[in-house]
Design a protein around this motif. Structure first.
Motif, PDB file in Angstrom:
ATOM      1  N   HIS B 267      48.452  68.864  82.779  1.00 54.06           N
ATOM      2  CA  HIS B 267      48.779  70.254  83.095  1.00 54.06           C
ATOM      3  C   HIS B 267      48.196  71.244  82.114  1.00 54.06           C
ATOM      4  O   HIS B 267      47.646  72.265  82.507  1.00 54.06           O
ATOM      5  CB  HIS B 267      50.299  70.420  83.168  1.00 54.06           C
ATOM      6  N   ALA B 268      48.339  70.921  80.819  1.00 50.03           N
ATOM      7  CA  ALA B 268      47.906  71.908  79.827  1.00 50.03           C
ATOM      8  C   ALA B 268      46.417  71.823  79.537  1.00 50.03           C
ATOM      9  O   ALA B 268      45.700  72.822  79.570  1.00 50.03           O
ATOM     10  CB  ALA B 268      48.700  71.721  78.541  1.00 50.03           C
ATOM     11  N   PRO B 270      43.586  70.766  81.038  1.00 44.84           N
ATOM     12  CA  PRO B 270      42.521  71.321  81.889  1.00 44.84           C
ATOM     13  C   PRO B 270      42.407  72.825  81.778  1.00 44.84           C
ATOM     14  O   PRO B 270      41.314  73.379  81.812  1.00 44.84           O
ATOM     15  CB  PRO B 270      42.945  70.904  83.302  1.00 44.84           C
ATOM     16  N   ASN B 271      43.543  73.499  81.602  1.00 46.07           N
ATOM     17  CA  ASN B 271      43.476  74.940  81.427  1.00 46.07           C
ATOM     18  C   ASN B 271      42.935  75.302  80.059  1.00 46.07           C
ATOM     19  O   ASN B 271      42.177  76.245  79.901  1.00 46.07           O
ATOM     20  CB  ASN B 271      44.868  75.548  81.577  1.00 46.07           C
TER      21      ASN B 271
END
Lengths: 329, 351, 655
Positions: B267-268, B270-271
């Motif tokens: 979740h974190a 890739p951003n």
């Protein structure tokens, strides 16, 4: 009615290099099955922190859940291991957040995000999950969901995104839904739609809801009981009807008095509560509302009033009886 | 996605065209005698001869005529029917510093730089990003402090100090990792060269000893390059990661019951990686352009040391040719970074 | 939770630790043990970056090219080991002298007897035709960047450029020099005629197996001229096959003054086909590999102790490495057998690893049995750097180095140095001791005259300048320069900037010595030194804007004429803008000195020359600084001959 959640004396503090924030100072409440509890208060009063504490979503340094109990389905949430609490999150307790723009991951498809709890908690395959996702999206009122599975959050409008959030939170049919200011970021018309949707889902799923907001108007439409929070304390607790008809705490009266009302024929000046919000870095001594309370007297500064019963099922934490104009006997 | 790539590809020729104009303008400002180096190898000091050269190769033609000749070539005054010059034909002129046509020099030097980049960018980027993620996830704990200290020391070390230090210890004294690109015995060795990349040819020939020799030679330059670059990657990744971890959707993920590892990695990260991608692209482009100091110290025969030598000898033609090549690499790298951006961030891809 | 103080402590500890670590590096060194090399048949040397410009012996004029040519080609005669002035026959069977008839009594005919049975690398046998062709071609291909002027002068007499085209253009007005297109436009009859003249001056006689040279004037150093790289013998057929002249007088002008890339594209500049002990295996962009010629023809040693047959070092790898630390690391690791220092500054660094020292007489002492390097100190050198006054400082486009450009205390006029008193004053204000200390760690000696110390014509007892503040002041006071309102130079003062290129310790030392000493003599004299980046320096230098040209000259032949000519009529005299009247004063002495064969008479002529040079001081002659060589102790056979272009690998071996 059986209790779904019973929270007793929850205390949460935040420790930084320079100061300590006393965010939640001994909060107790309960939610029954299929019941909606509204939690009302201004920004910084500790309502979000309390709910985050339940699911242990507080960042542990600098935060710390000092003490308290949160019994959910016979187990204390605050004493579970990380693995156990993860089983609860998303499966038995679902959570919806305030800003749908930032609450959804911008680089993951809607399908994947909504399916995630299904894959984790229900062990579904991707194909099974997809079917369920389409069902959920339809249920929350998203048109043509099959076509939108591969879309990303930024391709939805604000209202739609919030519906997706709900779908995500309800994917595993939790018994409790915590909604942290879910309509604050929506426009008024969308807000109304959303509240209707939640009411419908509540009936369909038979679930309990804790609805956090600072907007008293919304609470009236959805909650059965309300808890009013100030400075990390619950200062009044009653059914919705009772609270609106007979507010006992000076803060509640201030809040209600500051609401614009449609049925006012004359233009009435909005009454605001004088003073500033409390400094949460100071440990509470005496009643935290003293600086802003029109009824404060000596005892208030010396001792913090506990929640005392005023009526049947109506409690208030105040030394002063407003109606009688004297300290409570 | 395809549309996006096509759009970017269509803009590329314009950027390239603009770059060639800028570079030609630099040549123009230097005057006809510097430009004569495009066609002759010795710039004549004799005025009469110089005038002859200027007329012979049209160095006093109007600017657009000369630009066109520079781009596509002009008829060879000595060999009728043939063309001379023209960067699009691959004729970049003659290098005084290296006594050979510049194109030949680039063909000799570029594979070395390419090979070094291939083996360097993974340690640089992967380790740097990993350090950044660790530092962010455990931020303000001792791992974070150590990682940051470690990389700031690396960043503050002037490259040549670190390079020479490593060379003194690991080469001069311990003899673990030699300098240059390959050992002398490999230069004499008999094996077929399919590509100009030693490691690839070694494997194709089944010569693991040659492969190992080439790798050993790259260790010290790669460590030097890595250690001085990790700090930047760590910082960017760490701050991007910290920023991302503060986002609501991370809390949402946790609230869904996602395991912490997956919260970080699926979740974190890739951003968080989106700004890191730009920096990686720039780093790879910079590596491909040749890393001057590292190559000079370790005597690694790449583009960087060649360009530096040429610059020191005021060999304009060679330096500008290298500028062209590096510019081309940068433009391509930017294109790839933009494509990667689109792959990572759907908000950009879908407009 | 990490407090800020703890973080600061960690940083300090780490920094200190790293500094200690880096200090520990070289001192606790662990050099290559034992003095046997791993591979005694391969020799690896790391030199300063560069590489040859071209391998065509007719055109090459730099020591990087010379080093290769010296090892892959042979010459007619060669130096007797370390002696500069004694020769031994190489491709010739004996050294021509007056005594053995090789040189005629009038000195105008020199005949070489050519050896039989010598083969080129390609297998063909060398003939007298090849020898004659080599030198004819050299003359006709010349150009101003080539060393051919060394042959043109004796064979044709002194001319303006000492280039072959001077014969067609004696006043230099047609601008033919280096101008092939202009040359081709000349009358074909004249062109063919010139070629035939050249052929008539260099004649091969296959019956007698000799090549004869017909000189235009007696020339003392003629035979010695053949001992260096431009005397390398090429095979005629191979030259023709590789894009060079084929000997046909109708076409020679097409090959005049080829540019380096033309040759490299056609082969002669990039390939080698000689008779020498090594073949060129490969010429890469930063290294060059030589391999032994197994069929090398030498059967009798050239001097006692010289090797015969194939060389002992089978492979020589010459690497051009820019960074001194890298070269030194390779020495320490044992990967390099010999390296070049960057400057005298690098000597103390290498001294740390030195275990043995050999001096100029070849006497070696062991200082430390464990250390792997040996150094040769105070070795003979054949080059010197001097400071030439710029007589006509160029002011086109502005010139910051001369300030206001007038005598007003804030500048100097462009012809400032045309006043001999100013030049003498500067000479008296130069401190040779400080210069030698800064530039060569104190190993060197002030030059007396333009020729090398100890060379014929050099006079240690003759007049020369030394650092003398009083005389410096005296000369300034005697200057004829006056300010606009009639005040003397001494009372007005001047301002001057001496530029040098950053990193060049020699030029920097000169600039700073002038700055310090002249300002001390008179506070109104403001001499400043300024460090310039290379491109700026080069521009100022080529544009003749600098007040001094600080350049060096390596002797081509061990003869004073090489110096007297260059410093007056030749390259340097031209560069510094020496006034024609002064040049005309020097010219007769230069020419008669060259033509005179009797050494005693030559000495007298050069005495006159030296006196004239001393009185006019067109340049401040600096110092001859001793050279040093560093190599692994397992390298055997090394000796210094300062006229060699660096190394001669045939005599070296490794244990």
């Amino acid at each position: 009615m059986p209790e779904v959640l019973a929270v007793k004396d929850l205390v949460t503090k935040f420790y930084t290099d320079t100061e300590t924030v006393h965010a939640v100072n001994g909060v107790s409440f309960h939610v029954d099955e299929a019941e909606t509890l509204g939690v009302v208060g201004e920004s910084g009063c500790g309502k979000s922190v309390s709910m985050h504490s339940l699911l242990r979503l507080i960042p542990i340094p600098p935060g710390r859940i000092e003490s308290g109990q949160a019994i959910f389905q016979g187990r204390d949430l605050l004493r579970m291991s990380p693995g156990e609490i993860r089983q609860v999150r998303g499966a038995q307790i679902g959570m919806v957040f305030q800003d749908p723009m930032t609450s959804l991951n911008p680089v993951i498809t809607i399908e994947k995000q909504v399916a995630e709890p299904l894959l984790i908690h229900r062990g579904m395959t991707n194909a099974e999950a997809r079917t369920r996702v389409v069902e959920l999206l339809t249920h929350v009122g998203i048109p043509c969901p099959e076509k939108r599975l591969a879309d990303y959050p930024h391709q939805f409008s604000g209202g739609m995104r919030q519906r997706v959030m709900i779908a995500m939170a309800l994917a595993c049919s939790p018994s409790l839904l915590i909604a942290d200011e879910p309509t604050t970021a929506l426009d008024v018309t969308i807000q109304a739609q959303f509240v209707e949707l939640v009411k419908k889902l509540r009936d369909d799923f038979q679930m309990s809801i804790i609805w956090i907001t600072h907007d008293l108007g919304v609470i009236a439409g959805i909650a059965q009981r309300v808890a009013v929070m100030y400075a990390g304390f619950i200062v009044e607790h009653a059914t919705v009807k009772e609270l609106y008809a007979n507010p006992q705490h000076p803060y509640t009266r201030g809040l209600l008095g500051s609401l614009p009302r449609l049925d006012e024929t004359r233009s009435v000046r909005l009454v605001n509560i004088k003073g500033l919000p409390p400094d949460m870095c100071q440990p509470p001594v005496g009643c935290p509302f003293v600086p802003r309370c029109p009824y404060a007297f000596d005892h208030c500064k010396a001792e913090n009033p506990p929640l005392a019963s005023v009526n049947n099922g109506h409690t208030s934490a105040c030394w002063w009886d407003i109606d009688l104009g004297k300290p409570r006997g | 996605m395809i549309n996006y790539i096509i759009r970017r590809l269509m803009i590329m020729p314009i950027t390239l065209f603009g770059m060639t104009i800028l570079i030609f303008l630099m040549l123009w400002i230097l005057g006809p005698s510097a430009r004569s180096a495009l066609y002759v190898s010795d710039i004549p000091k004799n005025e009469a001869v110089m005038k002859g050269i200027i007329t012979k190769y049209g160095l006093d033609d109007p600017i657009y005529v000369q630009y066109w000749s520079w781009l596509v070539g002009r008829p060879d005054p000595d060999k009728p029917g043939e063309t001379i010059g023209g960067i699009l034909r691959g004729d970049f002129g003659y290098s005084r510093t290296f006594s050979r046509p510049v194109m030949e020099l680039i063909q000799l030097r570029f594979p070395a730089t390419l090979e070094l980049t291939l083996y360097a960018f993974l340690p640089i980027i992967l380790v740097g990003v990993w350090l950044g993620v660790q530092a962010a996830v455990r931020h303000n704990q001792w791992i974070d402090q150590i990682a940051r200290l470690f990389s700031i020391v690396g960043y503050s070390f002037p490259v040549f100090v670190l390079g020479i230090l490593l060379m003194m210890i690991f080469y001069a004294q311990l003899r673990w990792f030699p300098v240059e690109r390959i050992s002398d015995w490999v230069k004499m060795a008999d094996y077929t060269k399919y590509t100009s990349l030693v490691t690839v040819d070694a494997i194709l020939n089944g010569r693991l000893d040659i492969w190992w020799d080439a790798i050993r030679h790259m260790v010290l330059p790669i460590i030097t390059l890595s250690y001085t670059s990790w700090a930047a990657f760590l910082r960017i990744t760490r701050s991007s990661m910290l920023e991302t971890l503060r986002q609501e959707y991370v809390t949402t993920a946790r609230a869904k019951g996602v395991a912490e590892n997956d919260v970080i990695n699926k979740h974190a990260r890739p951003n968080a990686l989106i700004p890191v991608v730009t920096y990686s692209g720039i780093t790879v482009a910079y590596l491909l352009g040749g890393v001057v100091i590292t190559e000079t110290i370790f005597n690694f025969p790449g583009m960087g040391s060649a360009a530096a030598n040429a610059a020191g000898g005021f060999d304009v033609v060679t330096v500008l040719a290298f500028t062209l090549v590096t510019g081309l690499i940068l433009i391509l790298a930017n294109l790839i970074v933009d494509i990667l951006y689109a792959m990572l961030d759907p908000r950009i891809r879908l407009g | 939770m990490m407090r800020k103080r703890t973080l600061a402590t960690m940083i300090t500890t780490a920094t200190v630790g790293l500094l200690v670590l880096s200090a520990c590096g070289p001192q606790s060194a662990n050099f290559a043990a034992g003095f046997k090399s791993k591979d005694p048949t391969t020799f690896v040397i790391q030199e300063i970056a560069g590489g040859p410009a071209t391998l065509d012996p007719a055109l090459a004029y730099d020591s990087a090219s010379g080093e290769i040519l010296q090892n892959v080609y042979d010459t007619l005669v060669f130096f007797d080991r370390e002696k500069k002035s004694d020769l031994v026959p190489m491709l010739a069977t004996e050294v021509p002298t007056v005594k053995n008839g090789g040189i005629s009594a009038d000195g105008l005919t020199v005949t070489f007897k050519i050896r039989d049975g010598v083969k080129f690398h390609s297998g063909e046998e060398m003939t007298v035709e090849d020898v004659a062709f080599t030198f004819q071609r050299g003359l006709l291909s010349a150009g101003s960047n080539s060393p051919q002027w060394l042959f043109v002068e004796p064979l044709f007499g002194s001319t303006i450029y000492n280039d072959i085209v001077d014969q067609l253009d004696p006043d230099g007005e047609k601008g033919l020099i280096d101008n092939r297109d202009g040359l081709k436009a000349e009358d074909s009859g004249a062109l063919v005629g010139l070629c035939e003249t050249v052929k008539s001056k260099i004649v091969a006689d296959s019956a007698a197996n000799t090549v004869t040279f017909h000189l235009a004037q007696p020339w003392g150093p003629f035979v010695t001229t053949f001992a260096n790289m431009w005397g390398s013998v090429l095979p005629k057929a191979w030259v023709a096959a590789n894009g060079g002249w084929d000997g046909d007088c109708a076409t020679w002008q097409n090959y005049y003054a080829p540019t380096a890339d033309e040759l490299n594209e056609s082969g002669i500049g990039k390939k080698v086909n000689g008779t020498g002990p090594y073949k060129l295996k490969e010429w890469g962009d930063n290294e060059l590999i030589l391999e032994a010629n197994e069929n090398y023809w030498i059967t009798k040693p050239l001097w006692s102790g010289a090797p015969t047959g194939a060389p002992k070092l089978k492979t020589v790898i010459i690497k051009y490495v820019e960074e001194f630390s890298t070269r030194f690391a390779a020495m320490q690791a044992g990967d390099a057998d010999m390296i070049q220092a960057g400057s005298a500054q690098d000597w103390p660094v290498m001294d740390e690893a030195v275990g043995a020292t050999c001096d100029q007489d070849g006497v070696c002492t062991i200082d430390d049995a464990a250390k792997p390097l040996v150094r040769y100190v105070n070795q003979d050198v054949s080059n010197r750097t001097d400071a030439f006054f710029n007589f006509k400082i160029n002011t086109e486009g502005g010139n910051d180095f001369i300030g206001s450009g007038k005598i007003d205390g804030n500048g100097v006029p462009p012809d400032f140095f045309s006043d001999v008193h100013v030049r003498r004053a500067f000479a008296y204000c130069f401190d040779w001791d400080i210069y030698i200390r800064d530039v060569a760690q104190g190993e060197g000696q002030q030059a007396n005259n333009v020729m090398l110390l100890g060379e014929l014509g050099d006079d240690a007892k003759g007049m020369h300048y030394s650092y003398d503040e009083a005389k410096c002041a005296e000369e300034f006071k005697a200057s004829t320069w006056k300010s606009e309102d009639g005040k003397s130079l001494w009372d007005t003062g001047f301002r001057l900037i001496v530029g040098y290129n950053a990193g060049n310790t020699m030029r920097q030392a000169v600039a700073q010595i002038f700055r310090d000493n002249i300002s001390a003599v008179n506070p109104l004299f403001k001499v400043e030194s300024q460090s310039l980046e290379w491109p700026n320096y080069l521009e100022a230098y080529q544009g003749k804007k600098l007040p001094f040209f600080i350049i060096g000259w390596i002797e081509d032949i061990p003869d004073p004429h090489n110096w007297t000519f260059t410093y007056t009529a030749g390259a340097f005299g031209g560069k510094q803008g020496m006034p024609q009247e002064l040049k005309d004063q020097f010219r007769p002495l230069v020419e008669s000195g060259a033509k005179e064969i009797d050494p005693a008479k030559r000495t007298e002529i050069y005495k006159e020359f030296n006196k004239l040079y001393y009185e006019n001081v067109p340049a401040v002659l600096l110092a001859q600084t001793g050279g040093r060589r560093y190599m692994q102790r397992w390298v055997n056979g090394y000796y210094t001959n300062s006229l060699y272009s660096y190394n001669y690998y045939y005599v070296l071996s490794k244990s």
